[in-house]
Design a protein around this motif. Structure first.
Motif, mmCIF file in Angstrom:
data_model
loop_
_atom_site.group_PDB
_atom_site.id
_atom_site.type_symbol
_atom_site.label_atom_id
_atom_site.label_comp_id
_atom_site.label_asym_id
_atom_site.label_seq_id
_atom_site.Cartn_x
_atom_site.Cartn_y
_atom_site.Cartn_z
ATOM 1 N N TRP A 82 62.983 37.729 44.297
ATOM 2 C CA TRP A 82 62.035 38.489 43.479
ATOM 3 C C TRP A 82 62.067 38.011 42.032
ATOM 4 N N ILE A 83 63.265 37.727 41.543
ATOM 5 C CA ILE A 83 63.377 37.196 40.184
ATOM 6 C C ILE A 83 62.677 35.849 40.094
ATOM 7 N N GLU A 84 62.894 35.015 41.105
ATOM 8 C CA GLU A 84 62.255 33.700 41.129
ATOM 9 C C GLU A 84 60.730 33.835 41.168
ATOM 10 N N LEU A 85 60.247 34.782 41.957
ATOM 11 C CA LEU A 85 58.807 35.009 42.051
ATOM 12 C C LEU A 85 58.248 35.490 40.713
ATOM 13 N N ARG A 86 59.004 36.369 40.044
ATOM 14 C CA ARG A 86 58.561 36.812 38.720
ATOM 15 C C ARG A 86 58.455 35.627 37.752
ATOM 16 N N GLY A 87 59.442 34.710 37.823
ATOM 17 C CA GLY A 87 59.390 33.522 36.982
ATOM 18 C C GLY A 87 58.201 32.632 37.295
ATOM 19 N N LEU A 88 57.907 32.498 38.583
ATOM 20 C CA LEU A 88 56.743 31.693 38.985
ATOM 21 C C LEU A 88 55.443 32.288 38.437
ATOM 22 N N LEU A 89 55.301 33.609 38.584
ATOM 23 C CA LEU A 89 54.070 34.265 38.124
ATOM 24 C C LEU A 89 53.960 34.248 36.602
ATOM 25 N N GLU A 90 55.065 34.559 35.919
ATOM 26 C CA GLU A 90 55.014 34.496 34.453
ATOM 27 C C GLU A 90 54.712 33.076 33.997
ATOM 28 N N GLU A 138 60.354 44.575 26.724
ATOM 29 C CA GLU A 138 59.261 44.917 27.637
ATOM 30 C C GLU A 138 57.906 44.759 26.949
ATOM 31 N N LYS A 139 57.844 45.159 25.686
ATOM 32 C CA LYS A 139 56.597 45.048 24.930
ATOM 33 C C LYS A 139 56.185 43.589 24.771
ATOM 34 N N LEU A 140 57.145 42.717 24.482
ATOM 35 C CA LEU A 140 56.836 41.301 24.295
ATOM 36 C C LEU A 140 56.363 40.664 25.594
ATOM 37 N N HIS A 141 57.075 40.912 26.679
ATOM 38 C CA HIS A 141 56.664 40.330 27.957
ATOM 39 C C HIS A 141 55.267 40.820 28.363
ATOM 40 N N ALA A 142 54.998 42.097 28.128
ATOM 41 C CA ALA A 142 53.678 42.637 28.463
ATOM 42 C C ALA A 142 52.594 41.981 27.616
ATOM 43 N N LYS A 143 52.882 41.799 26.324
ATOM 44 C CA LYS A 143 51.884 41.194 25.425
ATOM 45 C C LYS A 143 51.664 39.723 25.763
ATOM 46 N N LEU A 144 52.741 38.992 26.016
ATOM 47 C CA LEU A 144 52.599 37.585 26.390
ATOM 48 C C LEU A 144 51.775 37.444 27.665
ATOM 49 N N ALA A 145 51.969 38.377 28.600
ATOM 50 C CA ALA A 145 51.238 38.314 29.862
ATOM 51 C C ALA A 145 49.738 38.495 29.668
ATOM 52 N N LEU A 147 47.940 37.452 27.354
ATOM 53 C CA LEU A 147 47.314 36.316 26.669
ATOM 54 C C LEU A 147 46.505 35.434 27.614
ATOM 55 N N CYS A 148 46.779 35.521 28.916
ATOM 56 C CA CYS A 148 46.072 34.668 29.876
ATOM 57 C C CYS A 148 44.664 35.164 30.153
ATOM 58 N N ASP A 149 44.390 36.432 29.811
ATOM 59 C CA ASP A 149 43.066 37.029 30.019
ATOM 60 C C ASP A 149 42.650 36.940 31.486
ATOM 61 N N SER A 150 43.597 37.329 32.378
ATOM 62 C CA SER A 150 43.321 37.292 33.820
ATOM 63 C C SER A 150 43.804 38.580 34.458
ATOM 64 N N PRO A 151 42.911 39.539 34.718
ATOM 65 C CA PRO A 151 43.302 40.782 35.395
ATOM 66 C C PRO A 151 43.953 40.534 36.754
ATOM 67 N N MET A 153 45.887 37.917 37.713
ATOM 68 C CA MET A 153 47.273 37.500 37.533
ATOM 69 C C MET A 153 48.135 38.648 37.024
ATOM 70 N N LEU A 154 47.591 39.439 36.120
ATOM 71 C CA LEU A 154 48.345 40.566 35.563
ATOM 72 C C LEU A 154 48.693 41.582 36.646
ATOM 73 N N ALA A 155 47.749 41.859 37.535
ATOM 74 C CA ALA A 155 47.986 42.823 38.604
ATOM 75 C C ALA A 155 49.123 42.371 39.514
ATOM 76 N N GLU A 156 49.160 41.082 39.848
ATOM 77 C CA GLU A 156 50.217 40.561 40.713
ATOM 78 C C GLU A 156 51.569 40.557 39.997
ATOM 79 N N LEU A 157 51.563 40.240 38.703
ATOM 80 C CA LEU A 157 52.809 40.246 37.939
ATOM 81 C C LEU A 157 53.378 41.659 37.832
ATOM 82 N N LYS A 158 52.519 42.631 37.603
ATOM 83 C CA LYS A 158 52.971 44.022 37.527
ATOM 84 C C LYS A 158 53.561 44.469 38.856
ATOM 85 N N ARG A 159 52.966 44.010 39.941
ATOM 86 C CA ARG A 159 53.468 44.383 41.264
ATOM 87 C C ARG A 159 54.876 43.837 41.480
#
Length: 254
Positions: A82-90, A138-145, A147-151, A153-159
């Motif tokens: 799961w950590i690896e997947l989070r890294g891939l998505l981020e 948490e605030k920084l990671h959320a803000k960096l995410a 920046l891609c302007d992709s709902p 990708m954001l939805a999958e990362l949040k999941r």
């Protein structure tokens, strides 16, 4: 009004059941008693069942063939994946942000959060405000995410971030009790700065590689805490669910 109350009941069920699992009130293998838990939370069984479905999706519960749900028994490999997947998505999110470009306002907002983290970290471990650090991280990671302007990708990362111990702040409360892990906070902050620099320079491949390396700091923390004392393990939500794999190397940070 009925719809609002329905949502409130669902959230109460979700947070109540999730908390009981993560803090160890319900341990791996325990069956979830719908009647008892619904009475305890003061809700009907319908929102509780909806919450159970959500927690199955998050990896905290699993279906029982005879009906109902029980608390999952996780492995070290599950959490590492799961950590690896989070890294891939981020990594993909940050690469997109770099390729698409960001505004000066977005850059300055991220720089301000990073500057605040510098202040919180200070120069010695004794000066770190962990609660503030968790909030800012948490605030920084959320803000960096964003920046891609992709709902999408954001939805999958949040999941993925909802998975046990997969989020960027998963191990921070444990680190407040383990001085030997604090070096990773300063490494993480250097990586924060490098990731933003890569995004601003529109270096997508670099931003992606840095994000994956950044997530892997959590691998080392996972290995360390699985070899720690029970009082430390109890500070990390969900860690009691993880089976300590036989023959693995724990309690070391390189």
């Amino acid at each position: 009004m009925a719809e609002i109350e329905k949502k409130k009941s669902f959230q109460r069920a979700l947070m109540g059941l999730r908390e009981r699992i993560l803090v160890g009130d319900l341990v791996k293998g325990d069956r979830v008693s719908e009647v008892a838990l619904a009475d305890e939370l003061g809700i009907s069984r319908t929102p509780l069942r909806e919450a159970m479905r959500e927690l199955v999706d998050q990896g905290l519960l699993e279906r029982v063939p005879t009906g109902g749900c029980r608390v999952c028994s996780l492995t070290r490999r599950d959490v590492r994946d799961w950590i690896e997947l989070r890294g891939l998505l981020e990594g993909s999110v940050f690469r997109l942000a770099a390729e698409r470009g960001i505004s000066l306002d977005q850059q300055h907002t991220c720089e301000a959060i990073i500057a605040d983290i510098d202040l919180v970290l200070g120069h010695t471990a004794d000066t770190i405000d962990f609660d503030r650090y968790v909030t800012l991280n948490e605030k920084l990671h959320a803000k960096l995410a964003t920046l891609c302007d992709s709902p999408v990708m954001l939805a999958e990362l949040k999941r993925v971030n909802k998975r046990p111990m997969a989020s960027p702040s998963a191990f921070l409360h444990g680190q407040s009790m383990a001085p030997q892990t604090l070096r990773s906070l300063y490494i993480a902050q250097d990586q924060h700065k490098a990731i933003l620099d890569a995004i601003c320079a529109r270096e997508g491949a670099r931003a992606e590689a840095l994000a994956r390396e950044h997530a892997r700091l959590a691998h080392r923390n996972l290995d360390f805490f699985l070899g720690s004392e029970q009082r430390v393990i109890a500070q990390i939500p969900g860690l009691t669910l993880v089976q300590n794999d036989v023959g693995s190397n724990t309690n070391r940070l390189s």
